[in-house]
Write an enzyme that holds these catalytic residues in place. Sequence first.
Site, PDB file in Angstrom:
ATOM      1  N   LYS A  45      -0.608   0.746 -15.572  1.00  0.00           N
ATOM      2  CA  LYS A  45      -0.264   0.423 -14.101  1.00  0.00           C
ATOM      3  C   LYS A  45      -1.233  -0.866 -13.786  1.00  0.00           C
ATOM      4  CE  LYS A  45       0.460   3.418 -10.139  1.00  0.00           C
ATOM      5  NZ  LYS A  45      -1.232   4.904  -9.598  1.00  0.00           N
TER       6      LYS A  45
HETATM    7  O1  G3P Z   1      -0.860   7.012  -6.895  1.00  0.00           O
HETATM    8  C1  G3P Z   1      -0.732   6.001  -5.465  1.00  0.00           C
HETATM    9  C2  G3P Z   1      -0.060   6.385  -4.319  1.00  0.00           C
HETATM   10  O2  G3P Z   1       0.547   7.219  -4.594  1.00  0.00           O
HETATM   11  C3  G3P Z   1      -1.276   5.942  -3.756  1.00  0.00           C
HETATM   12  O3  G3P Z   1      -1.260   6.951  -2.552  1.00  0.00           O
HETATM   13  O4  G3P Z   1      -1.635   8.683  -0.192  1.00  0.00           O
HETATM   14  O5  G3P Z   1      -3.760   7.539  -1.351  1.00  0.00           O
HETATM   15  O6  G3P Z   1      -2.213   5.895  -0.198  1.00  0.00           O
HETATM   16  P1  G3P Z   1      -2.259   6.813  -1.376  1.00  0.00           P
END
Ligand code: G3P
Length: 220
Positions: free
Chosen positions: A84
Amino acid sequence: MELFLDTAEVEEVREIASWGILDGVTTNPSLIKKSGRDFKKVIKEIAEICDGPISAEVTAMDAKGMIEEGIELKDALPKNVIIKVPCTPQGLIATKELSSMGIGVNVTLIFNASQALMAAKAGAMYVSPFVGRLDDIGHEGIDLISQIMQIWSGYPEIKTKVLAASIRHPTHVLQCLQLGTHTATMPTNIFRQLMKHPLTDSGIERFLSDWADVEDAGNA
Ligand code: G3P
């Protein structure tokens, strides 16, 4: 359509994988920090449970560093691990190089359709638009998914999968899938919520209670 788990908690991966419907896992440095565990050990354990793509994120910010980290992670970890990288110009360079070496790349932190398009052109296996974080700042995160899917539909030669990330509730998942998103990654609680309905629970309760009556009456 793929459903990924967004976590660095190995037990959560084990639980959802046991349902038989888990297609992959995404992690990020914040999730690794929350787990309190060693990055490579966590990814290795996850990759042994789930044989779909497991995203491991680089932390270098220059292309050379990202490429080196990506290669090192690929060498050290099971083969279903993909790399990633952040959606920056340096990330594009790294995406192009890693992809040309046959290494799968998930380009993350995408907040507009042009970023998604550039990452696809660089050869990304996945692009990750963040739905919830756009909602957080007063935008409609789902509109971004809609825009990206519309662009994708006009260019069938784009093979990059759209991986909806930063999913905050079950409706996000369904909206993304209605728009034709290839993949959605979500936390464990959302997997559980997707399977939950009070009428299922009360229905089971009623069936069991009626069956107990049947057994009591000796008719079973
Ligand atoms: O893996 C990246 C992503 O899904 C982050 O989610 O909830 O931290 O905005 P969040």
